[in-house]
Scaffold this motif. Structure first.
Motif, PDB file in Angstrom:
ATOM      1  N   LEU A  54       0.911  -1.221   0.344  1.00 14.98           N
ATOM      2  CA  LEU A  54       0.085  -0.367   0.107  1.00 14.98           C
ATOM      3  C   LEU A  54       0.768   0.814  -0.045  1.00 14.98           C
ATOM      4  CD1 LEU A  54      -2.208  -0.945   2.525  1.00 14.98           C
ATOM      5  CD2 LEU A  54      -3.179  -1.107   0.028  1.00 14.98           C
ATOM      6  N   THR A  70      -7.064   8.671 -16.033  1.00 17.40           N
ATOM      7  CA  THR A  70      -7.598   8.920 -15.367  1.00 17.40           C
ATOM      8  C   THR A  70      -9.477   7.805 -15.361  1.00 17.40           C
ATOM      9  OG1 THR A  70      -6.670  11.093 -15.002  1.00 17.40           O
ATOM     10  CG2 THR A  70      -9.042  10.838 -13.993  1.00 17.40           C
ATOM     11  N   SER A  72     -12.899   6.932 -15.038  1.00 16.05           N
ATOM     12  CA  SER A  72     -14.415   7.763 -14.532  1.00 16.05           C
ATOM     13  C   SER A  72     -15.698   6.943 -15.540  1.00 16.05           C
ATOM     14  CB  SER A  72     -14.254   9.067 -14.994  1.00 16.05           C
ATOM     15  OG  SER A  72     -14.499   9.264 -16.718  1.00 16.05           O
ATOM     16  N   GLY A  73     -16.512   6.813 -14.942  1.00 14.96           N
ATOM     17  CA  GLY A  73     -17.857   6.588 -14.756  1.00 14.96           C
ATOM     18  C   GLY A  73     -18.415   5.636 -14.374  1.00 14.96           C
ATOM     19  N   HIS A 129     -14.909   4.608 -18.088  1.00 11.54           N
ATOM     20  CA  HIS A 129     -13.927   4.901 -19.234  1.00 11.54           C
ATOM     21  C   HIS A 129     -13.093   5.948 -19.146  1.00 11.54           C
ATOM     22  CE1 HIS A 129     -18.401   6.447 -21.364  1.00 11.54           C
ATOM     23  NE2 HIS A 129     -18.392   6.464 -19.667  1.00 11.54           N
ATOM     24  N   SER A 131      -9.260   8.113 -19.785  1.00 16.54           N
ATOM     25  CA  SER A 131      -9.399   9.418 -20.283  1.00 16.54           C
ATOM     26  C   SER A 131      -7.771   9.282 -21.238  1.00 16.54           C
ATOM     27  CB  SER A 131      -8.648  10.653 -19.444  1.00 16.54           C
ATOM     28  OG  SER A 131      -7.066   9.833 -18.751  1.00 16.54           O
ATOM     29  N   ILE A 132      -7.345   9.928 -21.746  1.00 15.00           N
ATOM     30  CA  ILE A 132      -6.141   9.792 -22.507  1.00 15.00           C
ATOM     31  C   ILE A 132      -4.736   9.979 -21.552  1.00 15.00           C
ATOM     32  CG2 ILE A 132      -4.899  10.968 -24.454  1.00 15.00           C
ATOM     33  CD1 ILE A 132      -7.973  11.969 -25.285  1.00 15.00           C
ATOM     34  N   TYR A 152      -3.111   0.982  -4.534  1.00 18.97           N
ATOM     35  CA  TYR A 152      -2.208   0.095  -4.306  1.00 18.97           C
ATOM     36  C   TYR A 152      -0.817  -0.082  -5.555  1.00 18.97           C
ATOM     37  CZ  TYR A 152      -5.896  -2.297  -2.930  1.00 18.97           C
ATOM     38  OH  TYR A 152      -6.840  -2.971  -1.571  1.00 18.97           O
TER      39      TYR A 152
ATOM     40  N   GLU B 313     -25.331   9.731 -16.840  1.00 17.34           N
ATOM     41  CA  GLU B 313     -24.358   9.855 -16.323  1.00 17.34           C
ATOM     42  C   GLU B 313     -23.796  10.205 -17.571  1.00 17.34           C
ATOM     43  OE1 GLU B 313     -22.258   6.241 -14.158  1.00 17.34           O
ATOM     44  OE2 GLU B 313     -20.874   6.789 -15.115  1.00 17.34           O
ATOM     45  N   VAL B 315     -19.895  11.654 -19.094  1.00 19.55           N
ATOM     46  CA  VAL B 315     -18.189  11.305 -19.079  1.00 19.55           C
ATOM     47  C   VAL B 315     -17.690  12.253 -20.097  1.00 19.55           C
ATOM     48  CG1 VAL B 315     -16.341   9.420 -19.556  1.00 19.55           C
ATOM     49  CG2 VAL B 315     -17.858   9.210 -18.894  1.00 19.55           C
ATOM     50  N   THR B 317     -14.597  14.558 -21.276  1.00 24.84           N
ATOM     51  CA  THR B 317     -13.184  15.101 -21.142  1.00 24.84           C
ATOM     52  C   THR B 317     -12.840  16.842 -21.062  1.00 24.84           C
ATOM     53  OG1 THR B 317     -13.062  12.667 -22.510  1.00 24.84           O
ATOM     54  CG2 THR B 317     -11.431  13.865 -22.716  1.00 24.84           C
ATOM     55  N   LYS B 318     -11.898  16.651 -20.528  1.00 23.65           N
ATOM     56  CA  LYS B 318     -11.649  17.846 -19.646  1.00 23.65           C
ATOM     57  C   LYS B 318     -10.158  18.136 -21.043  1.00 23.65           C
ATOM     58  CE  LYS B 318     -12.541  17.866 -14.350  1.00 23.65           C
ATOM     59  NZ  LYS B 318     -12.068  17.790 -13.464  1.00 23.65           N
ATOM     60  N   GLY B 321      -6.947  15.931 -21.662  1.00 26.68           N
ATOM     61  CA  GLY B 321      -7.544  14.289 -21.436  1.00 26.68           C
ATOM     62  C   GLY B 321      -8.416  13.427 -20.586  1.00 26.68           C
ATOM     63  N   GLU B 322      -8.428  14.322 -19.191  1.00 27.07           N
ATOM     64  CA  GLU B 322      -8.898  14.072 -18.149  1.00 27.07           C
ATOM     65  C   GLU B 322     -10.043  13.512 -17.943  1.00 27.07           C
ATOM     66  OE1 GLU B 322      -8.327  14.649 -13.911  1.00 27.07           O
ATOM     67  OE2 GLU B 322      -6.876  15.420 -14.363  1.00 27.07           O
ATOM     68  N   THR B 323     -10.370  12.576 -17.351  1.00 26.14           N
ATOM     69  CA  THR B 323     -12.038  12.783 -17.810  1.00 26.14           C
ATOM     70  C   THR B 323     -13.243  13.152 -16.485  1.00 26.14           C
ATOM     71  OG1 THR B 323     -12.215  10.511 -17.194  1.00 26.14           O
ATOM     72  CG2 THR B 323     -12.567  11.606 -19.354  1.00 26.14           C
ATOM     73  N   GLU B 324     -14.266  13.393 -16.920  1.00 26.70           N
ATOM     74  CA  GLU B 324     -14.793  13.797 -15.588  1.00 26.70           C
ATOM     75  C   GLU B 324     -16.514  13.020 -15.417  1.00 26.70           C
ATOM     76  OE1 GLU B 324     -16.536  18.142 -12.586  1.00 26.70           O
ATOM     77  OE2 GLU B 324     -15.560  18.247 -15.095  1.00 26.70           O
ATOM     78  N   THR B 325     -17.230  12.837 -14.549  1.00 32.14           N
ATOM     79  CA  THR B 325     -17.944  12.026 -14.995  1.00 32.14           C
ATOM     80  C   THR B 325     -19.271  13.184 -14.597  1.00 32.14           C
ATOM     81  OG1 THR B 325     -17.088   9.793 -14.130  1.00 32.14           O
ATOM     82  CG2 THR B 325     -19.731   9.861 -13.945  1.00 32.14           C
ATOM     83  N   TYR B 327     -23.965  14.072 -13.846  1.00 32.37           N
ATOM     84  CA  TYR B 327     -25.206  12.950 -13.828  1.00 32.37           C
ATOM     85  C   TYR B 327     -25.738  14.384 -14.012  1.00 32.37           C
ATOM     86  CZ  TYR B 327     -22.862   9.522 -11.342  1.00 32.37           C
ATOM     87  OH  TYR B 327     -22.383   8.657 -11.148  1.00 32.37           O
ATOM     88  N   MET B 473      -5.059  -6.466   0.281  1.00 32.43           N
ATOM     89  CA  MET B 473      -5.848  -5.521  -0.057  1.00 32.43           C
ATOM     90  C   MET B 473      -6.884  -5.884   1.553  1.00 32.43           C
ATOM     91  SD  MET B 473      -7.646  -7.493  -3.689  1.00 32.43           S
ATOM     92  CE  MET B 473      -9.066  -5.693  -3.526  1.00 32.43           C
ATOM     93  N   LYS B 476      -5.510  -3.421   3.586  1.00 30.52           N
ATOM     94  CA  LYS B 476      -6.288  -1.926   3.823  1.00 30.52           C
ATOM     95  C   LYS B 476      -7.334  -1.969   3.899  1.00 30.52           C
ATOM     96  CE  LYS B 476      -7.762   1.139  -0.483  1.00 30.52           C
ATOM     97  NZ  LYS B 476      -8.385   1.020  -1.674  1.00 30.52           N
TER      98      LYS B 476
END
Lengths: 172, 729
Positions: A54, A70, A72-73, A129, A131-132, A152, B313, B315, B317-318, B321-325, B327, B473, B476
């Protein structure tokens, strides 16, 4: 979906990448046991997975180059694959590249991250989903990336060079 | 619609009509006057021809006369005279009465009107009068082909005498016609100037009026645009219009761009726009639903109830390239535009915060439930003990994590790591069990199960790093459980201390030999963690179906906290051991003629020079040497012959090694054979001597002698050496 499934999918993606890579070396398997490794140490082209542990979210991580994706979804989080120059240069050499500029190393770590992302998307479905991939060429502080309190870290080694797969993904 | 249009554009229609009327008026006048001028031109030409004819008639007469005198042929002159005479007469008659004449310019017949102007009439009157005399003179020449001298001489004389008069009259007539024509031309010019001027004025009126109108309209449009822009920029919802072809309109709210992080909205196909953010299934659903609004006879209120695009939902894309979900809620409303076209007003609301809040509420509710359960466990524990427990647990978990991190990838390393991790975990579990933290203890128990499972796998195949994933796991999860306790502790603040002492000290005590109220208070005051062992013993004994009592001696004075922790760990493990293996059930004890209540004693004493003795004893069944032997054989550590040959001391030494347990079933406190190994580790850490005395069915005694000063000890984890100072009797 269980956390285990996410981790397995990314680890499988990693194995898949090195499987393809090893094909160019004529090696049939990526993951070998330690004893097998000892027997085949002269070959040293296979992927070895270390014991996962960890990572606290205030830790500084990252080797020379880190590919970040990244998620998401249905799940959210971040996955890093971080490697030293030595490992990336060896991979480039295996592709027959003569030039080993940092720019190419950056592209390569991005490509590895992209392979992991593609594998995860294929395995986890359209609601997952990704990201690039982004490539970071500096140490990272995990707290800058809104990671889980513990994420992890799965160390791995390819041809004696160590690298890391860092996973912090959970259901959204 | 026509009336509406006419009403709205009345000024335009009237202005254009006037413009046309002016233009047409000028055109008609022009046409009419042109005709008149043409006619007048013919008259001028005809009058001018009359002048010429007068001269020619004179010439022809003279010609006939001279030819005749010389007896030459004069016929052509006669014909010419007659022709001129008739033409002149016909034209004059037409001037007087109107009629058809031959055009002098074209040779074609033309109609002319009778001259009506008095001036013209006067000229004609004089011309008529003179012409009648001409007729009288010329008429005899018009009868026969041969003319006599009597006929030609007077005619010639008359024409010679009067032709200039006639010429002058015809010239006057020509000038009259010219003047008339000029007047008409002037009239036409004036009419054209007036008409064109009016039309031009009208044009400029129209132009300026409409420029004004356009300016006002533009200002209104700009105002409306500005207003709608302001509305659309300040509105907190994503709004846009969708036409029948499923194309997004030009105008949309600023918030829409913020929601979808794009400016590419206007004119886009709805389907392609959505496809960037939603799975194809959602896109199809959205399209199908939006199309419903364009159908006739659809009750939009009814279909809004079945709107499937709620909390969908997306998705996004910023830039990097980062994505944000997110609603999103979509709602639709049909609108009719001015041109009667229908569009759908689509409103998009970002409800992510609401949904996250709901999820957080649910999470908080779950957490609250967990925290409430923990609260009952935490309240009885002194704050300092709780803090120590949290710190110790965190350190232990960190050590386990470090072991996982530092393990070398070799099979031998894995086994050694598992043993070390098992010991750490057992220690943590013991601490948690004593403090009654079921959740934590259970987590450690599951962790131990995982260790066992991995160990089992190791017997059949070579391990690799991935096999340890379940362990990491669970680790954690154990960290998370600890965090939960810490969170509750932090929320409680000082409340723990005040409540705890009341609870524990107020507990009626019939468990302890030294259990005077004063002693209990002292124990709870000086060593609260040890005090908790009293209740823990009873709880654990009850769980195992036995009756037991713990006696504590030498703990009602302050004990160095580090030493206390080291000995506490030993006490807990031995306590587990006694309750699991040592003490018999009440029935068994009665059969053995022992008191039904099993006694466990722990005492700590020292000689004030730093020499300590820790004594742990129970009046149970003692070491089960046979069980240890069979376990050694079962685990294939020894064959039966070797096992049989071992003496009791040697057997006890094995018991202090890993994974030798005389309990058949694993439970949360014992059965894995880790406890005694842990005790041994602590003994080594204290650099102590351990003596064990055990008599079957009578007692077991652990005596630990050591010297202690706070700087001498080490918490380093040590493996049990093959040589030991362990003594058993």
């Amino acid at each position: 979906m269980s956390e285990r499934r996410y981790i397995d999918v990314f680890v499988d993606g990693l194995i898949s990448y090195f499987d393809h890579l090893n094909e160019s070396f004529g090696s049939s398997r990526s993951v070998i046991s330690s004893s097998e490794h000892a027997q085949r140490s002269t070959q040293s082209v296979d992927l070895e997975l270390g014991t996962p542990y960890l990572l606290k979210n205030e830790a500084t991580i990252g080797m020379d180059f880190t590919g970040m994706i990244t998620v998401s979804g249905s799940s959210v989080g971040t996955v890093f694959v971080s490697a030293p120059r030595a490992l990336l240069k060896r991979i480039l050499l295996s592709y027959g590249e003569a030039e080993l500029r940092d720019e190419l190393l950056r592209d390569l770590v991005g490509e590895i991250a992209n392979t992991l992302a593609g594998n995860a998307r294929r395995e986890l479905g359209a609601d997952f989903h990704i990201s690039i991939p982004r490539v970071i060429q500096a140490p990272l502080n995990t707290k800058d990336y809104r990671l889980d309190q513990h994420c992890y870290l799965l160390p791995f080694r390819w041809r004696s060079s160590k690298a890391e797969l860092i996973i912090s993904v959970k259901d959204s | 619609m026509f009336s509406t249009l006419f009403g709205k554009y009345r000024f335009l229609v009237i202005s254009i009509a006037l413009f046309l009327i002016f233009d047409l008026g000028v055109l008609v006048l022009n046409f009419y006057t042109s005709g008149k001028i043409a006619e007048q031109t013919e008259l001028i030409n005809s009058a001018a021809r009359q002048r010429t004819l007068t001269q020619q008639m004179s010439k022809a007469t003279l010609y006939i006369k001279s030819q005749k005198l010389q007896l030459w042929v004069y016929q052509s002159g006669l014909d010419e005279l007659r022709d001129h005479y008739r033409t002149f007469g016909a034209a004059l008659q037409a001037f007087n009465q109107g009629g058809t004449i031959v055009s002098p310019s074209t040779g074609l017949p033309i109609s002319i009107s009778a001259v009506s102007d008095p001036e013209g009439v006067a000229i004609l009157s004089r011309a008529n009068s003179l012409w009648s005399e001409f007729e009288t003179a010329i008429e005899p020449l018009m009868i026969d082909t041969l003319v006599s001298d009597d006929e030609i001489r007077p005619a010639s004389s008359f024409i010679a005498a009067n032709n200039l008069k006639m010429f002058a009259l015809m010239d006057e007539l020509t000038e009259f016609f010219k003047a008339t024509s000029e007047r008409q031309t002037n009239l036409l010019r004036a009419a054209q100037v007036i008409g064109i001027t009016l039309a031009t004025i009208n044009f400029f009126i129209i132009l300026f009026h409409f420029l004004g109108q356009l300016r006002v309209r533009d200002q209104e449009i700009q105002l409306k645009q500005h207003e709608s822009d302001q509305i659309l920029s300040t509105i907190n919802e994503g709004v846009f219009l969708l036409d029948r072809n499923m194309v997004m309109s030009g105008q949309h709210s600023k918030q829409l761009e913020k929601i979808f992080l794009t400016r590419k909205v206007s004119g886009r196909k709805f389907e392609r726009f959505l496809a960037r953010y939603f799975p194809q299934k959602t896109v199809n659903t959205a399209l199908d639903f939006a199309k419903l609004y364009f159908r006739d006879h659809i009750d939009t209120a009814l279909i809004e109830d079945v709107n499937p695009l709620k909390r969908v939902e997306a998705v996004i894309t910023k830039k990097g390239g980062e994505t944000e979900t997110k609603y999103l809620d979509f709602s639709f409303a049909i609108l009719s535009q001015d041109d009667a076209r229908q569009v759908v007003l689509v409103t998009v609301r970002d409800v992510s915060a609401k949904i996250l809040l709901e999820a957080q509420d649910q999470l908080n509710a779950d957490e609250l439930e967990q925290q409430m359960a923990l609260l009952t466990q935490i309240l009885p524990i002194p704050r300092t003990d709780l803090a120590a427990f949290i710190d110790d647990s965190r350190s232990g978990l960190d050590r386990i994590n470090l072991l996982l991190k530092d393990t070398k990838q070799a099979s031998g390393s894995y086994e050694a790591m598992l043993i070390r991790i098992a010991r750490e975990t057992h220690k943590l579990k013991g601490n948690a069990s004593v403090l009654n933290f079921e959740m934590i203890a259970q987590g450690h128990h599951l962790f131990e199960n995982t260790i066992e499972e991995i160990s089992r796998q190791a017997k059949h195949r070579t391990l690799n790093g991935r096999d340890f994933l379940p362990l990491t796991m669970q680790l954690k999860q154990n960290f998370a459980s600890l965090n939960l306790i810490e969170g509750v502790r932090d929320k409680l603040g000082d409340y723990v201390d005040t409540s705890l002492n009341h609870v524990t000290r107020g507990t009626p005590d019939n468990r302890l030999e030294l259990s005077t109220k004063k002693s209990l208070d002292e124990l709870a005051e000086q060593n609260p963690k040890w005090f908790e062992l009293l209740a823990y013993t009873q709880k654990l004994a009850a769980q195992k179906g036995i009756a037991a009592r713990l006696n504590l001696r030498g703990l009602n004075t302050p004990l160095n906290s580090q030493l206390s922790s080291e000995l506490y760990l030993i006490a807990v493990q031995l306590l587990h051991n006694s309750l699991a293996h040592g003490l018999e059930s009440e029935e068994q004890r009665l059969e053995l003629k022992k008191p039904s209540l099993g006694e466990i004693s722990v005492s700590i004493s020292h000689d004030k020079r730093g020499n300590y003795r820790f004594l742990f004893e129970d009046d149970g069944r003692g070491f089960d040497y046979e069980r240890i032997r069979s376990e050694l054989v079962d685990r294939k550590l020894l064959d039966s012959r070797e096992a049989k040959a071992l003496g009791n001391t040697a057997l006890v030494r094995y018991a202090f090694k890993d994974a030798i347990s005389t309990q058949q079933n694993v439970d949360q406190t014992a059965g894995r054979g880790v406890g005694l190994a842990l005790v041994w580790q602590q003994v080594k850490a204290l650099n102590a001597k351990l003596k064990i005395r055990s008599v079957s069915n009578e007692f077991t005694q652990f005596i630990i002698d050591f010297s202690y000063s706070p700087s001498e000890t080490s918490s380093e984890i040590l493996d049990p050496p093959s040589e030991s100072v362990l003594l058993a009797s």
